[in-house]
Design an enzyme around this catalytic site. Structure first.
Site, PDB file in Angstrom:
ATOM      1  N   HIS A   1       4.086   1.342   2.094  1.00 31.50           N
ATOM      2  CA  HIS A   1       5.238   0.675   1.484  1.00 31.50           C
ATOM      3  C   HIS A   1       5.822   1.508   0.338  1.00 31.50           C
ATOM      4  CE1 HIS A   1       2.794  -2.910   2.927  1.00 31.50           C
ATOM      5  NE2 HIS A   1       3.945  -3.093   3.548  1.00 31.50           N
TER       6      HIS A   1
ATOM      7  N   GLN B   1       9.789  -2.114  16.239  1.00 35.45           N
ATOM      8  CA  GLN B   1      10.549  -2.915  15.275  1.00 35.45           C
ATOM      9  C   GLN B   1      11.761  -2.137  14.759  1.00 35.45           C
ATOM     10  OE1 GLN B   1       8.737  -5.431  12.057  1.00 35.45           O
ATOM     11  NE2 GLN B   1       9.175  -3.644  10.811  1.00 35.45           N
TER      12      GLN B   1
ATOM     13  N   SER C   1      -2.146  -0.084   6.667  1.00 35.45           N
ATOM     14  CA  SER C   1      -1.661  -1.392   7.085  1.00 35.45           C
ATOM     15  C   SER C   1      -2.284  -2.447   6.180  1.00 35.45           C
ATOM     16  CB  SER C   1      -2.072  -1.667   8.535  1.00 35.45           C
ATOM     17  OG  SER C   1      -1.922  -3.047   8.828  1.00 35.45           O
ATOM     18  N   SER C   2      -1.515  -3.475   5.891  1.00 40.07           N
ATOM     19  CA  SER C   2      -2.055  -4.582   5.079  1.00 40.07           C
ATOM     20  C   SER C   2      -3.226  -5.237   5.787  1.00 40.07           C
ATOM     21  CB  SER C   2      -0.959  -5.616   4.818  1.00 40.07           C
ATOM     22  OG  SER C   2       0.178  -4.976   4.286  1.00 40.07           O
TER      23      SER C   2
ATOM     24  N   GLY D   1       9.507   1.600   8.316  1.00 40.05           N
ATOM     25  CA  GLY D   1       8.508   2.603   8.675  1.00 40.05           C
ATOM     26  C   GLY D   1       8.416   2.831  10.180  1.00 40.05           C
TER      27      GLY D   1
ATOM     28  N   HIS E   1       0.864  -1.184   0.000  1.00 43.46           N
ATOM     29  CA  HIS E   1       0.000   0.000   0.000  1.00 43.46           C
ATOM     30  C   HIS E   1       0.899   1.232   0.000  1.00 43.46           C
ATOM     31  CE1 HIS E   1       1.136   0.103   4.196  1.00 43.46           C
ATOM     32  NE2 HIS E   1       0.587  -1.095   4.393  1.00 43.46           N
TER      33      HIS E   1
HETATM   34  P1  AMP Z   1       5.045  -4.954   6.491  1.00 41.19           P
HETATM   35  O1  AMP Z   1       4.822  -5.358   5.063  1.00 41.19           O
HETATM   36  O2  AMP Z   1       3.802  -4.647   7.250  1.00 41.19           O
HETATM   37  O3  AMP Z   1       6.013  -5.861   7.215  1.00 41.19           O
HETATM   38  O4  AMP Z   1       5.792  -3.554   6.404  1.00 41.19           O
HETATM   39  C1  AMP Z   1       6.984  -3.396   5.670  1.00 41.19           C
HETATM   40  C2  AMP Z   1       7.575  -2.057   6.002  1.00 41.19           C
HETATM   41  O5  AMP Z   1       6.658  -1.025   5.647  1.00 41.19           O
HETATM   42  C3  AMP Z   1       7.881  -1.894   7.502  1.00 41.19           C
HETATM   43  O6  AMP Z   1       9.116  -1.216   7.651  1.00 41.19           O
HETATM   44  C4  AMP Z   1       6.717  -1.060   7.970  1.00 41.19           C
HETATM   45  O7  AMP Z   1       7.025  -0.268   9.105  1.00 41.19           O
HETATM   46  C5  AMP Z   1       6.467  -0.181   6.764  1.00 41.19           C
HETATM   47  N1  AMP Z   1       5.105   0.330   6.794  1.00 41.19           N
HETATM   48  C6  AMP Z   1       3.953  -0.407   6.882  1.00 41.19           C
HETATM   49  N2  AMP Z   1       2.886   0.416   6.950  1.00 41.19           N
HETATM   50  C7  AMP Z   1       3.368   1.684   6.909  1.00 41.19           C
HETATM   51  C8  AMP Z   1       2.762   2.985   6.969  1.00 41.19           C
HETATM   52  N3  AMP Z   1       1.436   3.147   7.055  1.00 41.19           N
HETATM   53  N4  AMP Z   1       3.573   4.060   6.912  1.00 41.19           N
HETATM   54  C9  AMP Z   1       4.916   3.909   6.829  1.00 41.19           C
HETATM   55  N5  AMP Z   1       5.539   2.737   6.780  1.00 41.19           N
HETATM   56  C10 AMP Z   1       4.784   1.635   6.821  1.00 41.19           C
END
Ligand code: AMP
Length: 257
Positions: free
Chosen positions: A14, A130, A162-163, A124, A11
């Site tokens: 990312h 994390q 968020s996914s 992020g 999204h």
């Molecule tokens: P994930 O796919 O949820 O593991 O996220 C992959 C990366 O994208 C991680 O570093 C997350 O912190 C970042 N991320 C996910 N959602 C957001 C958001 N809404 N804003 C900024 N970074 C994000």
């Protein structure tokens, strides 16, 4: 090279990381790996959204040059027996709520950072703990990749992207901006001069309690470096929370000041 580790279902949160990586590196590598080791709840792992073809298109449009989509067997082949575990930083908040979660994260991120050998890797602020844990791990292990923090990207109504948001029912989705409102309520108390951390936590709890669809897991006002809960806010602090809407778990945070 800049590395952007993700679990897919990409999204705008990312793509903001991919675009930032694109602006700072000659080559951008996005990894997509739904890492079974970081899911303490196997039904959450099974339900995690996956759409590889759409993700590859999103990566290309945002400026990625390479997309790495390994299988579970490629990352954890037969005989794999190493775990990377960071200490005290992983104990509170998400670590307390999700036993084993951070060991899964640090183990896979150590593998990805080592395989990629990138100059920079992008994470992020949405996952604030994390980010701290990965910085600590990379520093402690002498991994040369610079860890770059990127701001939270939100929907127009304030919900952090968020996914997992796509798993909310219409009623839950309509109620979900309550996380942001709870953080804003505490932030407003802080801006008005309140420095008692328990009062700030209480203002988040009170805002959340107005929404019957939400079940709070924790609210926190913590030291932004150690993540220990504060009594008084004498310097920078991190407001954060985790809640459940039915089976869907959401987190959000806001740094002070
Ligand atoms: P994930 O796919 O949820 O593991 O996220 C992959 C990366 O994208 C991680 O570093 C997350 O912190 C970042 N991320 C996910 N959602 C957001 C958001 N809404 N804003 C900024 N970074 C994000």
């Amino acid at each position: 090279m800049g590395l952007v580790p993700t679990m897919g279902a990409l999204h705008e949160g990312h793509t903001s990381l991919i675009r930032k990586a694109h602006s700072e590196n000659a080559t951008v590598l996005v990894s997509i790996f739904v890492n079974p080791r970081q899911f303490n709840d196997s039904s959450d792992f099974e339900a995690y959204p996956r759409d590889e073809a759409a993700d590859v298109r999103v990566c290309g449009a945002a400026g990625a040059n390479l997309v790495f989509i390994p299988s579970v067997e490629e990352i954890y082949p037969d005989g794999f027996q190493t775990t990377v575990r960071v200490g005290a930083l992983t104990e509170p908040l998400e670590g307390a709520a999700r036993p084993g979660h951070f060991e899964g994260v640090t183990t896979v991120v150590a593998i990805l950072l080592t395989l990629a050998g990138a100059e920079r890797a992008y994470f992020g602020q949405k996952d604030a703990q994390q980010l701290l844990v990965i910085r600590r791990m990379a520093g402690d292990l002498g991994i040369a990749t610079k860890i770059v923090a990127c701001p939270i990207v939100r929907e127009p109504d304030g919900l952090a992207m968020s996914s997992r948001n796509m798993r909310l029912t219409a009623a839950q989705r309509a109620a979900a901006p309550i996380l942001r409102r709870a953080l804003s309520a505490a932030r407003a108390r802080y801006d008005a001069g309140e420095r008692d951390a328990e009062v700030l936590r209480a203002s988040m709890r009170i805002t959340l309690s107005a929404e019957p669809l939400v079940a709070p897991e924790y609210v926190s006002c913590a030291d932004p470096d150690t993540l220990r809960e504060l009594e008084r806010v004498a310097g920078p602090a991190l407001l954060s929370m985790a809640v459940r809407f039915g089976a869907v778990r959401l987190i959000d945070n806001e740094p002070l000041p």
